[in-house]
Design an enzyme around this catalytic site. Structure first.
Site, PDB file in Angstrom:
ATOM      1  N   ARG A  64       0.828  -1.216   0.000  1.00 19.17           N
ATOM      2  CA  ARG A  64       0.000   0.000   0.000  1.00 19.17           C
ATOM      3  C   ARG A  64       0.857   1.259   0.000  1.00 19.17           C
ATOM      4  O   ARG A  64       0.509   2.268  -0.613  1.00 19.17           O
ATOM      5  CB  ARG A  64      -0.943  -0.007   1.208  1.00 19.17           C
ATOM      6  CG  ARG A  64      -1.977   1.109   1.144  1.00 19.17           C
ATOM      7  CD  ARG A  64      -3.128   0.832   2.097  1.00 19.17           C
ATOM      8  NE  ARG A  64      -4.183   1.837   1.965  1.00 19.17           N
ATOM      9  CZ  ARG A  64      -4.601   2.583   2.979  1.00 19.17           C
ATOM     10  NH1 ARG A  64      -4.054   2.451   4.181  1.00 19.17           N
ATOM     11  NH2 ARG A  64      -5.564   3.462   2.794  1.00 19.17           N
ATOM     12  N   HIS A  68       0.428   4.284  -2.686  1.00 14.31           N
ATOM     13  CA  HIS A  68       0.203   5.683  -2.302  1.00 14.31           C
ATOM     14  C   HIS A  68       1.358   6.572  -2.754  1.00 14.31           C
ATOM     15  O   HIS A  68       1.149   7.735  -3.103  1.00 14.31           O
ATOM     16  CB  HIS A  68      -0.010   5.803  -0.793  1.00 14.31           C
ATOM     17  CG  HIS A  68      -1.388   5.404  -0.356  1.00 14.31           C
ATOM     18  ND1 HIS A  68      -2.013   5.918   0.751  1.00 14.31           N
ATOM     19  CD2 HIS A  68      -2.265   4.533  -0.907  1.00 14.31           C
ATOM     20  CE1 HIS A  68      -3.228   5.389   0.862  1.00 14.31           C
ATOM     21  NE2 HIS A  68      -3.396   4.528  -0.115  1.00 14.31           N
ATOM     22  N   ASN A  96      -3.332   9.173   4.488  1.00 11.95           N
ATOM     23  CA  ASN A  96      -2.172   8.371   4.879  1.00 11.95           C
ATOM     24  C   ASN A  96      -2.217   7.952   6.334  1.00 11.95           C
ATOM     25  O   ASN A  96      -1.347   7.226   6.793  1.00 11.95           O
ATOM     26  CB  ASN A  96      -0.881   9.170   4.659  1.00 11.95           C
ATOM     27  CG  ASN A  96      -0.351   8.963   3.261  1.00 11.95           C
ATOM     28  OD1 ASN A  96      -0.642   7.962   2.629  1.00 11.95           O
ATOM     29  ND2 ASN A  96       0.436   9.906   2.808  1.00 11.95           N
ATOM     30  N   HIS A 198      -5.864  -6.181  -2.364  1.00 14.48           N
ATOM     31  CA  HIS A 198      -6.733  -6.283  -1.186  1.00 14.48           C
ATOM     32  C   HIS A 198      -6.954  -7.728  -0.751  1.00 14.48           C
ATOM     33  O   HIS A 198      -7.747  -7.981   0.143  1.00 14.48           O
ATOM     34  CB  HIS A 198      -8.062  -5.575  -1.456  1.00 14.48           C
ATOM     35  CG  HIS A 198      -7.920  -4.090  -1.626  1.00 14.48           C
ATOM     36  ND1 HIS A 198      -8.780  -3.328  -2.360  1.00 14.48           N
ATOM     37  CD2 HIS A 198      -6.978  -3.220  -1.158  1.00 14.48           C
ATOM     38  CE1 HIS A 198      -8.394  -2.049  -2.343  1.00 14.48           C
ATOM     39  NE2 HIS A 198      -7.292  -1.961  -1.618  1.00 14.48           N
ATOM     40  N   ASP A 250      -9.666  -9.922   3.047  1.00 10.14           N
ATOM     41  CA  ASP A 250      -9.951 -11.280   2.575  1.00 10.14           C
ATOM     42  C   ASP A 250      -9.950 -12.200   3.782  1.00 10.14           C
ATOM     43  O   ASP A 250      -8.915 -12.728   4.166  1.00 10.14           O
ATOM     44  CB  ASP A 250      -8.899 -11.744   1.559  1.00 10.14           C
ATOM     45  CG  ASP A 250      -9.057 -13.231   1.223  1.00 10.14           C
ATOM     46  OD1 ASP A 250     -10.075 -13.832   1.632  1.00 10.14           O
ATOM     47  OD2 ASP A 250      -8.158 -13.782   0.561  1.00 10.14           O
TER      48      ASP A 250
HETATM   49  C1  HEM Z   1      -9.102   0.745  -6.644  1.00  7.59           C
HETATM   50  C2  HEM Z   1      -9.123   1.722  -5.750  1.00  7.59           C
HETATM   51  C3  HEM Z   1      -8.732   1.517  -4.314  1.00  7.59           C
HETATM   52  C4  HEM Z   1      -9.451   1.898  -3.244  1.00  7.59           C
HETATM   53  C5  HEM Z   1     -10.781   2.637  -3.249  1.00  7.59           C
HETATM   54  C6  HEM Z   1      -8.723   1.460  -2.073  1.00  7.59           C
HETATM   55  C7  HEM Z   1      -9.147   1.646  -0.771  1.00  7.59           C
HETATM   56  C8  HEM Z   1      -8.568   1.085   0.324  1.00  7.59           C
HETATM   57  C9  HEM Z   1      -9.074   1.209   1.661  1.00  7.59           C
HETATM   58  C10 HEM Z   1     -10.317   1.997   2.064  1.00  7.59           C
HETATM   59  C11 HEM Z   1      -8.264   0.495   2.468  1.00  7.59           C
HETATM   60  C12 HEM Z   1      -8.408   0.325   3.976  1.00  7.59           C
HETATM   61  C13 HEM Z   1      -7.662   1.414   4.681  1.00  7.59           C
HETATM   62  C14 HEM Z   1      -7.953   1.391   6.156  1.00  7.59           C
HETATM   63  O1  HEM Z   1      -9.095   1.403   6.554  1.00  7.59           O
HETATM   64  O2  HEM Z   1      -6.990   1.375   6.932  1.00  7.59           O
HETATM   65  C15 HEM Z   1      -7.229  -0.092   1.651  1.00  7.59           C
HETATM   66  C16 HEM Z   1      -6.224  -0.893   2.115  1.00  7.59           C
HETATM   67  C17 HEM Z   1      -5.239  -1.429   1.316  1.00  7.59           C
HETATM   68  N1  HEM Z   1      -5.037  -1.151  -0.007  1.00  7.59           N
HETATM   69 FE1  HEM Z   1      -6.306  -0.202  -1.244  1.00  7.59          FE
HETATM   70  N2  HEM Z   1      -7.581   0.845  -2.454  1.00  7.59           N
HETATM   71  C18 HEM Z   1      -7.538   0.859  -3.821  1.00  7.59           C
HETATM   72  C19 HEM Z   1      -6.510   0.358  -4.614  1.00  7.59           C
HETATM   73  C20 HEM Z   1      -5.375  -0.250  -4.130  1.00  7.59           C
HETATM   74  C21 HEM Z   1      -4.237  -0.612  -4.950  1.00  7.59           C
HETATM   75  C22 HEM Z   1      -4.105  -0.325  -6.444  1.00  7.59           C
HETATM   76  C23 HEM Z   1      -3.347  -1.212  -4.115  1.00  7.59           C
HETATM   77  C24 HEM Z   1      -1.990  -1.769  -4.424  1.00  7.59           C
HETATM   78  C25 HEM Z   1      -1.647  -2.306  -5.598  1.00  7.59           C
HETATM   79  C26 HEM Z   1      -3.940  -1.235  -2.786  1.00  7.59           C
HETATM   80  C27 HEM Z   1      -3.374  -1.820  -1.681  1.00  7.59           C
HETATM   81  C28 HEM Z   1      -3.950  -1.857  -0.435  1.00  7.59           C
HETATM   82  C29 HEM Z   1      -3.444  -2.675   0.662  1.00  7.59           C
HETATM   83  C30 HEM Z   1      -2.285  -3.663   0.586  1.00  7.59           C
HETATM   84  C31 HEM Z   1      -4.247  -2.391   1.769  1.00  7.59           C
HETATM   85  C32 HEM Z   1      -4.099  -2.973   3.167  1.00  7.59           C
HETATM   86  C33 HEM Z   1      -3.156  -2.091   3.966  1.00  7.59           C
HETATM   87  C34 HEM Z   1      -2.809  -2.635   5.344  1.00  7.59           C
HETATM   88  O3  HEM Z   1      -3.337  -3.646   5.787  1.00  7.59           O
HETATM   89  O4  HEM Z   1      -1.940  -2.018   6.010  1.00  7.59           O
HETATM   90  N3  HEM Z   1      -5.150  -0.624  -2.835  1.00  7.59           N
HETATM   91  N4  HEM Z   1      -7.447   0.296   0.347  1.00  7.59           N
HETATM   92  C1  LIG Z   2       2.867   5.960   9.224  1.00 11.58           C
HETATM   93  C2  LIG Z   2       2.776   7.417   9.409  1.00 11.58           C
HETATM   94  O1  LIG Z   2       3.742   8.142   9.304  1.00 11.58           O
HETATM   95  N1  LIG Z   2       1.559   7.875   9.641  1.00 11.58           N
HETATM   96  C3  LIG Z   2       1.296   9.267   9.890  1.00 11.58           C
HETATM   97  C4  LIG Z   2       0.143   9.738   9.018  1.00 11.58           C
HETATM   98  O2  LIG Z   2      -0.321  10.999   9.401  1.00 11.58           O
HETATM   99  C5  LIG Z   2      -0.659  11.125  10.764  1.00 11.58           C
HETATM  100  C6  LIG Z   2      -1.283  12.494  10.985  1.00 11.58           C
HETATM  101  O3  LIG Z   2      -0.364  13.515  10.812  1.00 11.58           O
HETATM  102  C7  LIG Z   2       0.552  10.863  11.645  1.00 11.58           C
HETATM  103  O4  LIG Z   2       0.212  10.976  13.019  1.00 11.58           O
HETATM  104  C8  LIG Z   2       1.022   9.449  11.364  1.00 11.58           C
HETATM  105  O5  LIG Z   2       2.193   9.168  12.105  1.00 11.58           O
END
Ligand code: HEM
Ligand SMILES: CC(=O)N[C@H]1CO[C@H](CO)[C@@H](O)[C@@H]1O
Ligand SMILES: *[C@@H]1O[C@H](CO)[C@@H](O)[C@H](O)[C@H]1NC(C)=O
Ligand SMILES: *[C@@H]1O[C@H](CO)[C@@H](O)[C@H](O)[C@H]1NC(C)=O
Length: 275
Positions: A64, A68, A96, A198, A250
């Site tokens: 992720r 980003h 972020n 995801h 998942d």
């Molecule tokens: C298609 C549009 C996308 C949307 C709307 C989206 C949205 C989100 C959201 C809402 C989350 C959860 C964040 C949270 O609540 O903490 C998430 C997590 C994540 N996204 Fe996406 N995402 C998108 C595309 C992608 C793409 C292109 C990638 C990488 C190739 C990606 C990789 C991830 C990963 C790995 C997580 C899990 C992060 C973690 O567990 O730390 N996403 N995404």
């Molecule tokens: C991982 C990381 O650096 N997260 C930062 C994202 O932004 C918030 C708000 O400024 C910080 O508190 C987090 O440390």
């Protein structure tokens, strides 16, 4: 890292296009560090594997972070730049807030491993380290491996403001998703394929609770959703759940980079009533 300037063309999964057509663009290539740091791939892989053994979060967090980073001013590692003084950097934008620290730590550890080798010291960009580390975590969690072209330059500029409008929101419809990915040179097919990420990682319940509890006028489950998946999400995310709770996107194979995320999404019916 100071010698790297952010004029490199953006490259994401080998689909490249030029952000700054007025500048000469360096071509990325697999053997970019052949002379300066010939073992870059194995050094990064070893560091990433060590981090992976410590915590599985390494996998989703790194993937992720790469996503980003790439969607804001190209894959230049500017997402890693710390805020200084009154300047809020990219990582401090609200989008972020939930980037897991283990993604940052993975790059920092791999860079430390590279810097411990005299010839590699300060030669490899953090942007390249992040691209390699992402490939490595995908492979470590059972996904495919692929060659990574190198030569990205690190950005020196990172502002929270630059993130505005650059990242997709969970509320986006298909057109909005297509538009945002197209702005990064990616097709609808790319968007769907990349969403496979995801299959690992967490989401906060608040990101999708409307889909499982208060969808439309019926205040019900989104009728498009796979019932099995919706029920699993409801069990993990009870109504009015603590907003800090995050769950596996998942729930079936949370630690495997496979295609089960797509299976989970398969709708209940082939006949959609919504347009
Ligand atoms: C298609 C549009 C996308 C949307 C709307 C989206 C949205 C989100 C959201 C809402 C989350 C959860 C964040 C949270 O609540 O903490 C998430 C997590 C994540 N996204 Fe996406 N995402 C998108 C595309 C992608 C793409 C292109 C990638 C990488 C190739 C990606 C990789 C991830 C990963 C790995 C997580 C899990 C992060 C973690 O567990 O730390 N996403 N995404
Ligand atoms: C991982 C990381 O650096 N997260 C930062 C994202 O932004 C918030 C708000 O400024 C910080 O508190 C987090 O440390
Ligand atoms: C950083 O980016 C912002 C917004 O894109 C721009 O206004 C500013 O001049 C840049 N700063 C440097 C040092 O390049
Ligand atoms: C719904 O999700 C489950 C669990 O992933 C899966 O086994 C099933 O094939 C999916 N599709 C339908 C139509 O239920």
């Amino acid at each position: 890292m100071g010698r790297f300037i952010n004029l490199a063309p953006l490259l994401l999964f080998s689909l490249s296009f030029c952000l700054f057509p007025e500048t000469t663009s360096a071509q990325l290539r697999q053997n970019y560090y052949a002379r300066s740091c010939p073992n870059v791939e194995s050094i990064v892989r070893t560091a990433v594997a060590k981090k992976f053994k410590q915590t599985f979060v390494t996998v989703p967090a790194t993937i992720r972070l790469f996503f980003h980073d790439c969607f804001v001013q190209g894959c230049d590692a500017s997402v890693m730049i710390a805020s200084s003084g009154g300047n809020k950097a990219e990582k401090d934008h609200p989008d972020n807030l939930s980037l897991a620290g283990d993604g940052f730590d993975t790059v920092i550890k791999a860079k430390a491993a590279l810097d411990a080798v005299p010839s590699c010291r300060n030669k490899v960009s953090c942007a390249d380290i992040l691209a390699l580390a992402t490939r490595d975590v995908v492979a470590l969690s059972g996904g495919p491996s692929y060659a990574v072209e190198l030569g990205r330059l690190d950005g020196l500029n990172s502002t929270a403001g630059s993130v505005n409008g650059k990242l997709p929101q969970p509320s986006f419809n298909l057109n909005q998703l297509n538009w945002l990915f197209a702005a990064n040179g990616l097709s609808q097919k790319d968007m769907i394929a990349l969403s496979a990420a995801h299959t690992v990682g967490f989401s906060h319940c608040s990101q999708f609770s409307n889909r499982i509890y208060s969808f439309g006028r019926q205040n019900a489950v989104d009728p498009m959703m796979n019932r099995t998946y919706a029920t699993q999400l409801q069990q993990m995310c009870p109504k009015n759940v603590d907003p800090t709770i995050a769950v596996n996107m998942d729930p079936n194979t949370p630690r495997k980079f496979d295609n089960v995320y797509f299976t989970n999404l398969q709708p209940r019916t082939r006949f959609y009533s919504r347009t």
